[in-house]
Design a protein around this motif. Structure first.
Motif, mmCIF file in Angstrom:
data_model
loop_
_atom_site.group_PDB
_atom_site.id
_atom_site.type_symbol
_atom_site.label_atom_id
_atom_site.label_comp_id
_atom_site.label_asym_id
_atom_site.label_seq_id
_atom_site.Cartn_x
_atom_site.Cartn_y
_atom_site.Cartn_z
ATOM 1 N N LEU A 199 64.081 -11.528 24.485
ATOM 2 C CA LEU A 199 64.497 -12.894 24.775
ATOM 3 C C LEU A 199 63.259 -13.785 24.665
ATOM 4 O O LEU A 199 62.222 -13.485 25.259
ATOM 5 C CB LEU A 199 65.094 -12.988 26.184
ATOM 6 N N ARG A 200 63.430 -14.888 23.954
ATOM 7 C CA ARG A 200 62.274 -15.746 23.709
ATOM 8 C C ARG A 200 62.287 -16.958 24.638
ATOM 9 O O ARG A 200 63.346 -17.481 25.000
ATOM 10 C CB ARG A 200 62.261 -16.197 22.248
ATOM 11 N N THR A 259 62.417 -24.101 26.064
ATOM 12 C CA THR A 259 63.558 -23.626 25.290
ATOM 13 C C THR A 259 63.658 -22.116 25.371
ATOM 14 O O THR A 259 62.647 -21.419 25.569
ATOM 15 C CB THR A 259 63.453 -24.049 23.815
ATOM 16 N N GLN A 260 64.871 -21.624 25.188
ATOM 17 C CA GLN A 260 65.123 -20.194 25.183
ATOM 18 C C GLN A 260 65.991 -19.833 23.993
ATOM 19 O O GLN A 260 66.806 -20.639 23.543
ATOM 20 C CB GLN A 260 65.851 -19.757 26.459
ATOM 21 N N CYS A 268 64.324 -18.622 31.945
ATOM 22 C CA CYS A 268 62.879 -18.736 31.888
ATOM 23 C C CYS A 268 62.497 -20.046 32.576
ATOM 24 O O CYS A 268 63.255 -21.026 32.513
ATOM 25 C CB CYS A 268 62.423 -18.750 30.430
ATOM 26 N N ALA A 269 61.368 -20.076 33.252
ATOM 27 C CA ALA A 269 60.926 -21.287 33.927
ATOM 28 C C ALA A 269 59.419 -21.411 33.799
ATOM 29 O O ALA A 269 58.714 -20.431 33.516
ATOM 30 C CB ALA A 269 61.334 -21.267 35.395
ATOM 31 N N SER A 270 58.920 -22.623 34.006
ATOM 32 C CA SER A 270 57.475 -22.836 33.997
ATOM 33 C C SER A 270 57.113 -23.844 35.079
ATOM 34 O O SER A 270 57.966 -24.607 35.546
ATOM 35 C CB SER A 270 57.013 -23.340 32.622
ATOM 36 N N PHE A 326 63.256 -25.237 34.366
ATOM 37 C CA PHE A 326 63.994 -24.107 33.837
ATOM 38 C C PHE A 326 64.486 -24.371 32.414
ATOM 39 O O PHE A 326 64.854 -25.500 32.061
ATOM 40 C CB PHE A 326 65.209 -23.821 34.719
ATOM 41 N N GLY A 327 64.494 -23.309 31.616
ATOM 42 C CA GLY A 327 65.127 -23.361 30.322
ATOM 43 C C GLY A 327 66.639 -23.298 30.477
ATOM 44 O O GLY A 327 67.150 -23.075 31.578
ATOM 45 N N PRO A 328 67.377 -23.449 29.360
ATOM 46 C CA PRO A 328 68.839 -23.514 29.420
ATOM 47 C C PRO A 328 69.513 -22.172 29.680
ATOM 48 O O PRO A 328 70.712 -22.129 29.970
ATOM 49 C CB PRO A 328 69.221 -24.058 28.041
#
Lengths: 110, 112
Positions: free
Chosen positions: B21-22, B5-6, B91-93, B103-105
């Motif tokens: 940015l989280r 999540t972002q 953001c990605a992991s 990837f986050g949204p």
């Protein structure tokens, strides 16, 4: 440095087959990824190739030739929902972090 | 939380302001990444982290900083925002080497 080239835009007809090419020049090679990204959304993983040859996954297939620095994504039986951007990403030698190409915008029309 | 999540989803920011940015993931992935995506330029790596406690610079790190205090969180900070930082940030992991990224949204940031 790295250089990844894809066509900017392609159009195709619903029900047809389309091939999206990706050529790359990298220092070493640790794999090639394809991602799909719909407008306004995040990229999602489609395929990963590290050895030469064709990987088939349902309507989507991905091909790699390491000696030619070339890959393609093949989409069969195109559907309207396949309209999206397709991103080619290459992991160079000495790193697992992929570098992304600029993406190919695919427009599927009836 | 499911996946990555972002926050925030979008933000309009005055130039010169500080912004964080989280990004949070619950998949216990070791590696995390921050990208920016600009029209015609594709995804460009800003910073990355191989594992908690380590970070590295990507292709376009200037003006950005990151920290990785634990496995789940990977915040991106703009110390003093400039208009050229207007972009969509993803953001990605990933579990680690040679694995696909999740990837986050995304966060749509506008700096005026």
């Amino acid at each position: 440095g790295q250089n990844i080239d894809q066509p900017t835009e392609m159009t195709a007809t619903e029900g047809a087959i389309v091939q999206i090419n990706c050529t790359y020049q990298t220092s070493g090679f640790n794999g090639l990824f394809w991602y799909q990204q719909h407008a306004g959304e995040a990229p999602t993983f489609l395929s990963y190739n590290v050895l030469d040859g064709l990987e088939e996954k349902g309507r989507f297939s991905s091909f790699l030739s390491r000696s030619k620095g070339y890959s393609y994504l093949l989409l069969k039986e195109l559907q309207m929902k396949d309209s999206a951007s397709y991103l080619c990403a290459v992991s160079p030698g000495g790193s697992y972090i992929p570098t992304f190409g600029r993406g190919t915008s695919l427009i599927v029309h009836p | 939380i499911a996946g990555i999540t972002q926050a925030p989803t979008s933000q309009i920011l005055a130039a010169g302001r500080r912004m964080t940015l989280r990004c949070t993931q619950d998949m216990r992935h070791n590696a995390m990444y921050w990208y920016r995506q600009d029209l015609g330029l594709g995804l460009r790596l800003i910073h990355y982290s191989n594992t908690a406690g380590t970070t590295g610079k990507g292709e376009v790190p200037d003006g950005y900083s990151v920290s990785r205090a634990n496995t789940d969180d990977f915040p991106l900070t703009l110390a003093s925002a400039v208009p050229s930082q207007t972009s969509v940030y993803f953001c990605a992991s990933s579990t680690g080497a040679y694995n696909e990224q999740f990837f986050g949204p995304g966060t749509r940031l506008t700096v005026l």
